[in-house]
Design a protein around this motif. Sequence first.
Motif, PDB file in Angstrom:
ATOM      1  N   ASN A 205       0.810  -1.227   0.000  1.00  0.00           N
ATOM      2  CA  ASN A 205       0.000   0.000   0.000  1.00  0.00           C
ATOM      3  C   ASN A 205       0.845   1.280   0.000  1.00  0.00           C
ATOM      4  O   ASN A 205       0.328   2.368   0.286  1.00  0.00           O
ATOM      5  CB  ASN A 205      -0.926   0.012   1.220  1.00  0.00           C
ATOM      6  CG  ASN A 205      -1.958  -1.090   1.164  1.00  0.00           C
ATOM      7  OD1 ASN A 205      -2.437  -1.453   0.087  1.00  0.00           O
ATOM      8  ND2 ASN A 205      -2.311  -1.650   2.324  1.00  0.00           N
ATOM      9  N   LYS A 208      -0.690   3.415  -2.765  1.00  0.00           N
ATOM     10  CA  LYS A 208      -2.141   3.328  -2.972  1.00  0.00           C
ATOM     11  C   LYS A 208      -2.872   4.630  -2.660  1.00  0.00           C
ATOM     12  O   LYS A 208      -3.788   5.037  -3.393  1.00  0.00           O
ATOM     13  CB  LYS A 208      -2.709   2.192  -2.126  1.00  0.00           C
ATOM     14  CG  LYS A 208      -4.193   1.927  -2.367  1.00  0.00           C
ATOM     15  CD  LYS A 208      -4.668   0.714  -1.596  1.00  0.00           C
ATOM     16  CE  LYS A 208      -6.122   0.422  -1.917  1.00  0.00           C
ATOM     17  NZ  LYS A 208      -6.606  -0.790  -1.190  1.00  0.00           N
ATOM     18  N   LYS A 209      -2.509   5.286  -1.576  1.00  0.00           N
ATOM     19  CA  LYS A 209      -3.236   6.482  -1.136  1.00  0.00           C
ATOM     20  C   LYS A 209      -2.625   7.791  -1.647  1.00  0.00           C
ATOM     21  O   LYS A 209      -3.071   8.880  -1.261  1.00  0.00           O
ATOM     22  CB  LYS A 209      -3.305   6.504   0.387  1.00  0.00           C
ATOM     23  CG  LYS A 209      -4.102   5.350   0.977  1.00  0.00           C
ATOM     24  CD  LYS A 209      -4.168   5.442   2.487  1.00  0.00           C
ATOM     25  CE  LYS A 209      -4.982   4.289   3.068  1.00  0.00           C
ATOM     26  NZ  LYS A 209      -5.061   4.367   4.550  1.00  0.00           N
ATOM     27  N   ASN A 229      -0.628  -1.470  -6.761  1.00  0.00           N
ATOM     28  CA  ASN A 229      -1.551  -0.381  -6.415  1.00  0.00           C
ATOM     29  C   ASN A 229      -1.034   1.005  -6.809  1.00  0.00           C
ATOM     30  O   ASN A 229      -1.073   1.952  -6.013  1.00  0.00           O
ATOM     31  CB  ASN A 229      -1.861  -0.403  -4.912  1.00  0.00           C
ATOM     32  CG  ASN A 229      -2.536  -1.689  -4.478  1.00  0.00           C
ATOM     33  OD1 ASN A 229      -3.510  -2.131  -5.103  1.00  0.00           O
ATOM     34  ND2 ASN A 229      -2.028  -2.302  -3.420  1.00  0.00           N
ATOM     35  N   PRO A 231      -1.262   4.580  -8.223  1.00  0.00           N
ATOM     36  CA  PRO A 231      -2.432   5.463  -8.260  1.00  0.00           C
ATOM     37  C   PRO A 231      -2.804   5.905  -9.678  1.00  0.00           C
ATOM     38  O   PRO A 231      -1.956   5.944 -10.583  1.00  0.00           O
ATOM     39  CB  PRO A 231      -1.991   6.660  -7.418  1.00  0.00           C
ATOM     40  CG  PRO A 231      -0.508   6.652  -7.474  1.00  0.00           C
ATOM     41  CD  PRO A 231      -0.107   5.219  -7.563  1.00  0.00           C
TER      42      PRO A 231
END
Length: 296
Positions: A205, A208-209, A229, A231
């Motif tokens: 992750n 991811k964010k 992941n 973006p």
Amino acid sequence: MKRLQSTLLLLLFVPLIKPAPQTRQDLHIIYDYGTDNFEETILNRDYEDKYLDGKNIKEKESIIPDMQRFQLQKDESATLTPKKENEEMPTCLLCVCLLGSVYCEEVDIDVVPPLPKESAYLYARFNKIKKLTAKDFADIPNLRRLDFTGNLIKDIEDSTFSKLSLLEELSLAENQLLKLPVLPSKLTLFNAKHNKITSEGIKANTFKKLSNLTFLYLDHNALESVPLNLPESLRVIHLQFNNITSITDDTFCKANDTRYIRDHIEEIRLEGNPIILGKYPNSFICLKRLPIGSYI
């Protein structure tokens, strides 16, 4: 008769009377007056009057050693070796601070120096920094750009960038990293090329964010696979010259959605990896441009 005797006595004593000797000043004036060098002679006489008497000679001699001592002190101070204890020096003397930007490039620091609280940009390229910690930026919440290119960084605490909510650009290029720390959520550019990062050193992750991440540079590392992941915001992805051997249909696209188009990506570089891209045609169906790399 008496008058004659007086006259005779006067004639006898006159040759014995000598005029008074002329003074040095009189000699100068009599000798040079009316000549072309008269003014120069007067200046020379003033110089002699000022320096050639015993008192002034001593004064002049006492001035010369003082001047020599001053010159010696000046020469010694010019050859003093500067302190290598950079942490003892105020940051804005060691570095250059200008309108919220701190430039600490090529000054041989081995730790992040104390920064002014208003700092927004730090350029600490080409130094000897080995580690980054949360304490380095604990009181600098306004940082927007950090550049540590060309250091010796091996370790970064996971919480190092946790309080940097405004950080947009982070460069860790040309260091010795094996893994990545937790990255701040507002990053638009992340550069960690020319390190030793493996796929195990990137958590699932990590990216991811990062909904604003636009430029990702991880080329010239030791990755065995493309990070997971990634973006949607990414426009440029550099993964060339790693050890990537395979990709999946979900690496860039969505295997269960044939209508999905990845609009933002403009460039993916995978050359210099062992992977043969031609073996994975379904991995690129959502892209407007094919990745750069070997297809046969």
